[in-house]
Design a protein around this motif. Structure first.
Motif, short mmCIF file in Angstrom:
data_model
loop_
_atom_site.label_atom_id
_atom_site.label_comp_id
_atom_site.label_asym_id
_atom_site.label_seq_id
_atom_site.Cartn_x
_atom_site.Cartn_y
_atom_site.Cartn_z
N UNK A 11 9.94 -10.37 10.13
CA UNK A 11 11.00 -9.86 9.27
C UNK A 11 11.98 -9.01 10.05
N UNK A 12 13.26 -9.14 9.75
CA UNK A 12 14.22 -8.22 10.35
C UNK A 12 14.06 -6.86 9.69
N UNK A 13 14.74 -5.86 10.22
CA UNK A 13 14.54 -4.48 9.77
C UNK A 13 14.83 -4.33 8.28
N UNK A 14 15.89 -4.96 7.80
CA UNK A 14 16.26 -4.83 6.39
C UNK A 14 15.22 -5.50 5.48
N UNK A 15 14.76 -6.69 5.90
CA UNK A 15 13.76 -7.40 5.10
C UNK A 15 12.44 -6.65 5.08
N UNK A 16 12.05 -6.11 6.23
CA UNK A 16 10.80 -5.35 6.29
C UNK A 16 10.87 -4.13 5.37
N UNK A 17 12.00 -3.46 5.37
CA UNK A 17 12.18 -2.30 4.48
C UNK A 17 12.08 -2.72 3.03
N UNK A 18 12.67 -3.87 2.70
CA UNK A 18 12.67 -4.36 1.33
C UNK A 18 11.25 -4.73 0.88
N UNK A 19 10.52 -5.45 1.71
CA UNK A 19 9.15 -5.84 1.36
C UNK A 19 8.23 -4.63 1.30
N UNK A 20 8.43 -3.68 2.18
CA UNK A 20 7.63 -2.45 2.14
C UNK A 20 7.89 -1.70 0.84
N UNK A 21 9.13 -1.66 0.43
CA UNK A 21 9.48 -1.04 -0.84
C UNK A 21 8.83 -1.79 -2.00
N UNK A 22 8.76 -3.12 -1.89
CA UNK A 22 8.13 -3.92 -2.94
C UNK A 22 6.65 -3.59 -3.09
N UNK A 23 6.00 -3.23 -1.97
CA UNK A 23 4.59 -2.85 -2.03
C UNK A 23 4.38 -1.60 -2.87
N UNK A 24 5.41 -0.76 -2.97
CA UNK A 24 5.30 0.53 -3.67
C UNK A 24 5.98 0.54 -5.03
N UNK A 25 6.95 -0.35 -5.22
CA UNK A 25 7.76 -0.31 -6.44
C UNK A 25 7.70 -1.65 -7.17
N UNK A 26 7.05 -1.71 -8.34
CA UNK A 26 6.96 -2.97 -9.08
C UNK A 26 8.30 -3.62 -9.37
N UNK A 27 9.33 -2.84 -9.61
CA UNK A 27 10.64 -3.42 -9.88
C UNK A 27 11.18 -4.17 -8.67
N UNK A 28 10.92 -3.63 -7.48
CA UNK A 28 11.36 -4.30 -6.27
C UNK A 28 10.52 -5.56 -6.03
N UNK A 29 9.21 -5.47 -6.29
CA UNK A 29 8.35 -6.65 -6.17
C UNK A 29 8.83 -7.75 -7.12
N UNK A 30 9.22 -7.36 -8.32
CA UNK A 30 9.75 -8.33 -9.27
C UNK A 30 10.99 -9.02 -8.72
N UNK A 31 11.85 -8.26 -8.05
CA UNK A 31 13.05 -8.83 -7.44
C UNK A 31 12.67 -9.79 -6.30
N UNK A 32 11.67 -9.42 -5.50
CA UNK A 32 11.21 -10.29 -4.41
C UNK A 32 10.69 -11.61 -4.98
N UNK A 33 9.85 -11.52 -6.02
CA UNK A 33 9.30 -12.73 -6.64
C UNK A 33 10.42 -13.59 -7.21
N UNK A 34 11.37 -12.96 -7.86
CA UNK A 34 12.49 -13.71 -8.44
C UNK A 34 13.27 -14.44 -7.35
#
Length: 262
Positions: free
Chosen positions: A122-145
């Protein structure tokens, strides 16, 4: 201590299924009604830190996942079995297929939207986004979508994120994020000669059929690829009946029993 698991069916053909990153083996539940329970026994472990294995600690690496899958087969006293892996679980399944302890026991391998054995950097931005998804259900929902190409609407993402919240802690998800994205186990994928089925979702924007053809298929000898129509990255949830039919046909060596996608 071995992983906890759910069992479906009671037949003589043994199948071990390894789940994806966002949640536990519960993500295979939509497939359960479509599985052959008379001829086959299906076992769905939860990896360490997930679901019924939440209290089991460890290194949470790809190597450990593969070792734990084999330990489940040993506990069940399965001399031979069929192995199914979805996404992160597909990476662990590839590694196990290359193990000298297991490769002769694995009758077939089914890889569903699998992460390549070299990982998925993952590039730096993607890694930050996926790490955030691990902690925030709303972000995980966005990743799944995103991974379903937005075709199923935001509620599907929320549903899968809720399963994740119920079955895995943020620390667990963050640790396994490193396992599937950063670890390279490709040097250990060698020597598996039995049939391999590689399934990719038609609308998977990341782990596409083309990527699987380039990075996964060349590791094996007897390979068949298929696309799951009307699915993104989560065929077991998006298209459970179709995914079950393809996997069962592969395991029982009856591909002609399933009408090809047109």
């Amino acid at each position: 201590m071995t992983l906890s698991y759910q069992t479906v069916g009671h037949g003589p053909v043994h199948v071990l299924c390894a789940h994806a990153w966002p949640a536990s083996g519960a993500t295979f539940a939509p497939m359960h009604p479509y599985l052959d329970e008379e001829e086959m026994t299906w076992v769905f472990p939860d990896f360490r830190g997930y679901g019924s294995s939440a209290a089991i600690s460890g290194r949470l690496t790809t190597q450990e996942m593969a070792q734990d899958l084999l330990a489940v087969a040993d506990e069940l006293q399965w001399d031979s079995f069929h192995l199914v892996g979805h996404s992160m679980g597909g990476k662990a399944a590839q590694l196990l297929s290359g193990s000298h302890q297991a490769r002769a026991r694995i009758r077939t391998l089914s890889l569903i939207s699998a992460v390549p054995s070299r990982g998925f950097p993952l590039d730096a931005a993607s890694e930050k986004h996926f790490t955030s998804a691990a902690h925030e259900p709303d972000v995980m929902a966005d990743v799944v979508t995103t991974l379903t190409a937005g075709r199923l609407g935001p509620q599907f993402g929320r549903h899968l994120a809720a399963i994740g919240t119920d079955t895995a802690s943020a620390a667990t998800l963050e640790a396994y994020l490193r396992a599937w994205s950063a670890e390279d186990v490709s040097a250990e994928i060698d020597g598996y000669v039995n049939p391999v089925l590689i399934l990719s979702g038609e609308f998977d924007p990341v782990l596409s059929a083309g990527l699987a053809a380039e990075q996964i298929a060349p590791q094996f000898i007897d390979v068949r690829q298929a696309v799951v129509a009307a699915a993104g990255h989560f065929p077991p949830v998006e298209a459970p009946a179709r995914t079950a039919a393809l996997v069962v046909a592969h395991i029982l060596n009856r591909p002609e029993s399933v009408t090809p996608d047109r």
